[in-house]
Design an enzyme around this catalytic site. Structure first.
Site: not given
Ligand code: GLY
Ligand code: MN
Ligand code: MN
Length: 447
Positions: A355, A362, A408, A244, A41, A351, A406, A272, A385, A389, A261
Site C-alpha cells: 500500500h 495506508h 514487509e 490483524h 474523562d 492480502h 510476512r 511499517d 509485504e 500463512y 508487524d
Molecule cells: N501494519 C499494517 C499493514 O501492514 O498494512
Molecule cells: Mn503494511
Molecule cells: Mn505492516
C-alpha cells in the site's frame, strides 16, 4: 540520532502548491482532527489529521486552516484555540492566534470561537469551495451552513461558492509524491523501527508473553520521541496467521515462529515493518523453507517497484513466486499459470503485496487511473509485504501448520529504481539468526 523536521518554508510551499491546483478564485477549508473520548474523562492520545498536518504542521485540535489564493491581507488564515491560563494549567499549552502567526507561519489567525462570524465573509465571491466533504457530518453541516449565510446576502451583490470540490482530489495527489524532506522523515522513522525489531529479536525468549515483546518495541519507539504508527502486531505461532492480531497476550513457545508487524511515526510520517523469526533463535527446516520462499517473493516484488512499472507489477511478481513455491513444497498441484488464474494461492496468501505509505500508514493516493493500474513514478512510497500463512486448519502438510510469515519493507521509488528505507533491519535467515544470537542466547535446547 538527529531527528529531521519539516521547515516552515516547506509547509508554505505545500500550501502554495495546493492553492495553485485549486485555482485563484477558490477557497480551501481544512479542519484539524478533534479529540476523541476513550472512556469517562480520558481521551485517546491526540493524533492530528494528516491533511491538516501536511499543510500546516500545527499540532493542536479545534483548529481550521483556510487558504485563499491571491488574498492581499494574507492567503493563509488559521482559526485555533485561544490562550486560556486555566485550561492550559489543566490540559497543556496552546499556541493561541499570536503563536499561530509567530511560530507556525499563519498570515493571520483568529480564535476558533469566532469562525462562524469570520469565515462566511472569507467565502464571499469565491467561486469554488474546496473542503473534505463527506468526512464528518458535523463538518459538512458547518460548511454548508456558512455557504447558506453567504447566499443570504445575494441581494447585496455578494456571490456564494457554486462549486464544491473534494479537498482530496487535489491534495492526495500532492501527498502521494514525497519530497526530499519527507523521505528524510520516513528514513528516520524506518531506522528507529528497524532498531525496534532488532531489540525484539534479541529480547525474545521462549516463555515470554507477546506483550513483553511489544514493550520492547515501544521502548525503542519512545526513546527517540516517536509514536507507534499503528497498533503493533506481535503474534507467536498460529497467532501469526491472524492478519490483524493485536491482542498480544499469548506466551511464546519454543519451536514456534513469531511474527511482528510494527513501526513508528516521526512527525506523522509512518514506517511499517514486518519480520518473522523463530522464538528459539534458529529456524526449523519447514520454517526456513517458507521464510526463504517469502523472501524470494519479496525480492521479486521489490525489483518491480521501479518507475514505469504499474502498481500491480510487484503484487503479480510476488504471486508468481509464491505460487511456484507452493507447488514445489507439494502444497499446490497443477500448472502455475492455471493456479495463478484460479487464485489457488489465496488460502495461504490472502492480502495484497503493499500500500502507499506516508503520513498515513495506508497512505492516500489513487491506485488506478480510470480502469488501469497507475504507473509508478519517483517520489511514490509504498510497502512491499508478501506473506504465507498456514493456520491450524490449513490444507498443507502438518509440518507447515502454525507457520505465519510476512516480510514487509518500506520502499521509495526513485529515478534510478528504488530505495528500501528499511534495509538496515535483519531479514535473511542468516541475518536473523546472527542478530538473535548476538542478543545473548540462553534459549539453549529450546528449538
Ligand atoms: N501494519 C499494517 C499493514 O501492514 O498494512
Ligand atoms: Mn503494511
Ligand atoms: Mn505492516
Amino acid at each position: 540520532m538527529k531527528a529531521p523536521a519539516i521547515t516552515l518554508k516547506a509547509f508554505t510551499r505545500r500550501r502554495e502548491r495546493l492553492m495553485h491546483a485549486i485555482g485563484g478564485d477558490a477557497i480551501a477549508v481544512i479542519p484539524a482532527a478533534t479529540e476523541s473520548l476513550r472512556n469517562r474523562d480520558v481521551e485517546y492520545p491526540f493524533r492530528q489529521d494528516s491533511d491538516f498536518l501536511y499543510l500546516t504542521g500545527f499540532p493542536e485540535p479545534d483548529a481550521v486552516a483556510v487558504l485563499m489564493p491571491g488574498r492581499e491581507a494574507g492567503e493563509y488564515v488559521l482559526f485555533c484555540r485561544d490562550r486560556d491560563p486555566d485550561m492550559e494549567t489543566w490540559n497543556g499549552r496552546r499556541a493561541g492566534p499570536d503563536g499561530a502567526v509567530a511560530d507556525y507561519g499563519a498570515d493571520c489567525a483568529f480564535p476558533i470561537g469566532d469562525i462562524g462570524e469570520i469565515l462566511p465573509g472569507l467565502m464571499e465571491n469565491r467561486r469554488a469551495l474546496c473542503a473534505p466533504f463527506g468526512h464528518t457530518e458535523a463538518m459538512d453541516q458547518r460548511l454548508f451552513g456558512w455557504v447558506k449565510q453567504v447566499r443570504a446576502k445575494a441581494r447585496s451583490g455578494v456571490r456564494a461558492p457554486t462549486e464544491f470540490v473534494a479537498l482530496e482530489h487535489h491534495l492526495h495527489e500532492q501527498r502521494l509524491f514525497k519530497q526530499a524532506d519527507e523521505l528524510r522523515m520516513m528514513r528516520h522513522a524506518a531506522r528507529i523501527s528497524g532498531q525496534a525489531h532488532v531489540r525484539a529479536m534479541q529480547a525474545c525468549r521462549p516463555g515470554m508473553a507477546e506483550f513483553e515483546i511489544e514493550a520492547e518495541l515501544l521502548h525503542e519507539f519512545r526513546r527517540y520521541g516517536t509514536e507507534p504508527a499503528y497498533h503493533s502486531i506481535v503474534g507467536g505461532g498460529e497467532n501469526g496467521c491472524i492478519l490483524h492480531y493485536v491482542e498480544n497476550r499469548s506466551r511464546l513457545k519454543a519451536g514456534d515462529m513469531l511474527l511482528i508487524d510494527a513501526g513508528c511515526e516521526h512527525g506523522g510520517y509512518a514506517s511499517d515493518i514486518t519480520r518473522s523469526f523463530p522464538v528459539s533463535g534458529r529456524f526449523a527446516p519447514a520454517q526456513r523453507e517458507v521464510h526463504e520462499l517469502v523472501l524470494e517473493a519479496q525480492a521479486a516484488a521489490i525489483a518491480k517497484a521501479v518507475p514505469g512499472n504499474h502498481w500491480n507489477d510487484p503484487h503479480d511478481a510476488a504471486v508468481g513466486v509464491l505460487t511456484r513455491g507452493l507447488k514445489s513444497l507439494g502444497i499446490l498441484k497443477g500448472r502455475p499459470a492455471d493456479l495463478i488464474r484460479k487464485e489457488a494461492y489465496k488460502p495461504y496468501y490472502m492480502h495484497r503485496t503493499g500500500h502507499w505509505l506516508g503520513l498515513d500508514v495506508h497512505d492516500v493516493g489513487d491506485y488506478r487511473i480510470g480502469e488501469a493500474w497507475r504507473l509508478l513514478e519517483p517520489g511514490m512510497a509504498m510497502t512491499v509485504e508478501p506473506g504465507l500463512y498456514f493456520g491450524p486448519q490449513a490444507k498443507a502438510p502438518k509440518r507447515f501448520r502454525g507457520i505465519g510469515i510476512r516480510i514487509e519493507d518500506d520502499v521509495a521509488v526513485t529515478r534510478e529504481g528504488n530505495e528500501v528505507l528499511t534495509d538496515a533491519c535483519p531479514k535473511t535467515v542468516d541475518e536473523i539468526e546472527a542478530c538473535m544470537a548476538a542478543g545473548g542466547m540462553d534459549r539453549a535446547g529450546a528449538a
